[in-house]
Enzyme design. Structure first.
Site: not given
Length: 389
Positions: A178, A206, A259, A283
């Site tokens: 992250k 990400d 995303d 997702k």
């Protein structure tokens, strides 16, 4: 067979610390302002809604909705209300095998997490009624074991490296860092992780919308020049900035993954038209369930893009659903993200509890469930402990 009831159970799972740092590391979009701790929820926890669909023939399907105000903008109160008062009643008296019709009937704008809970329960129910695992409903089995990736919360470089080493002791062989703060600092974080895990371990990154276009390009070029072996950079810029993401992609060698910009088939079509990504993050909670997720995967395949199945947490039914989706989809690349198995484990009954937990097998994989439906069952005693009353 007809649907006779749709029920929900609200769940809160306490965790030791909040999943992601929001102070000086990780995406600066969340620094000091988008944390999940409030006066109403002073202790770290994640929340879910279990969805149960009952039929007149005694077959019951069980799914779950992930809930999160931070990423999805769908808190537990909203998700439960939607299912109980809006989506669930539309299913009553219907044939649960009519997935296209039923899921279309709840296709209102947004609310993807609530839709996903209905979708997973329907797939579990249909699989149980037919006596087959869900992956057979989705196209059959491409793989029987799925490599696992774990997210690494933003923090000091040494702490992120140590987190990787601790996870490797549990069998994990792939990570997603992250980042999304200061590009130069983030490169040092990745360098520390790479030095700790060695050259043979997957590292994704990400930014969670944290970078500007120029910052994203700088991060990629710095990481490339240092040979850090970054697999991809996920959502480098704001979700609405498709043109900006396309500019980043055209300017670097690192693969760019969408995303937050890629919820629906329409979102993904727009990304494809603008050549804005190399990889699509699917997702189940974003897509609104397995049915829509397969459509997104097919769209990506038609455009020559790969898909990553991203983490959005899960009690157990969603963990199993991700495994079924990965098992039945050729376009899913490399490891699937299962941060939840280290965050809070699962309240499944045996043998699912052990099978979908760490430590992983020697290859860092989870097995795809082979029983009817999703192939897992919740432990009633554990669910009773975790139910919000």
């Amino acid at each position: 067979m007809k649907v006779t009831a749709v029920r929900t159970t609200p769940i809160r799972v306490p965790i030791a610390v909040a999943p992601y740092s929001t102070e000086g590391a990780g995406t600066k979009r969340e620094w000091y302002r988008l944390g999940r701790i409030t006066a109403e929820r002073p202790e770290p926890a994640v929340e879910y809604v279990i969805v149960t669909i009952e039929t007149d023939e005694g077959v019951v399907g069980v799914g779950e909705s992930v809930t999160d105000i931070g990423f999805f903008g769908e808190p537990i109160e909203q998700v439960r209300s939607l299912i109980e008062f809006h989506f669930g009643p539309r299913l009553l008296g219907a044939d649960p095998f009519d997935r296209e019709k039923l899921l279309h009937s709840i296709e209102f704008r947004g609310n993807s997490c609530a839709k996903a809970g209905i979708d997973l329960a329907l797939h579990d129910l249909i699989g149980k009624a037919l006596g087959i695992p869900v992956y057979k409903l989705l196209g059959g089995q491409v793989r029987s074991r799925v490599p696992v990736s774990i997210e690494v919360a933003g923090g000091p470089p040494d702490a992120m490296a140590e987190s990787c080493l601790a996870s490797m002791k549990q069998g994990v062989r792939a990570f997603k860092a992250k980042i999304g703060g200061i590009p130069d600092d983030d490169v040092e974080r990745i360098a520390a992780m790479r030095a700790a895990v060695g050259p043979g371990v997957s590292i994704r990154t990400d930014a969670n919308q944290g970078y500007s276009v120029k910052e994203a390009i700088r991060f990629c070029r710095l990481a490339e020049s240092r040979g850090l072996g970054v697999d991809l950079l996920e959502q480098p810029v704001a979700a609405w900035d498709i043109a900006g993401m396309a500019h980043v992609r055209a300017s670097v060698d690192t693969l760019i993954e969408a995303d937050e910009a890629a919820y629906s088939v329409h979102d993904v079509m727009n990304i494809i038209r603008q050549s804005a990504a190399d990889v699509i993050n699917i997702k189940i909670g974003k897509a609104g369930g397995l049915y829509a997720a397969k459509k997104i995967a097919a769209l990506a395949e038609a455009a020559g893009l790969k898909c990553v199945l991203g983490t959005a947490f899960g009690l157990g039914p969603e963990v199993a659903a991700k495994l079924h989706l990965a098992a039945s989809t050729v376009g899913v690349t490399d490891a699937v993200e299962f941060t939840e198995i280290l965050l809070h484990g699962n309240p499944l009954a045996s043998p699912g509890h052990e099978a979908l937990s760490v430590p992983l097998d020697a290859d860092g994989c989870l097995p795809v469930p082979v029983g009817p439906g999703l192939g897992v069952e919740l432990d009633p005693a554990r669910i009773d402990e975790l139910t919000i009353r």
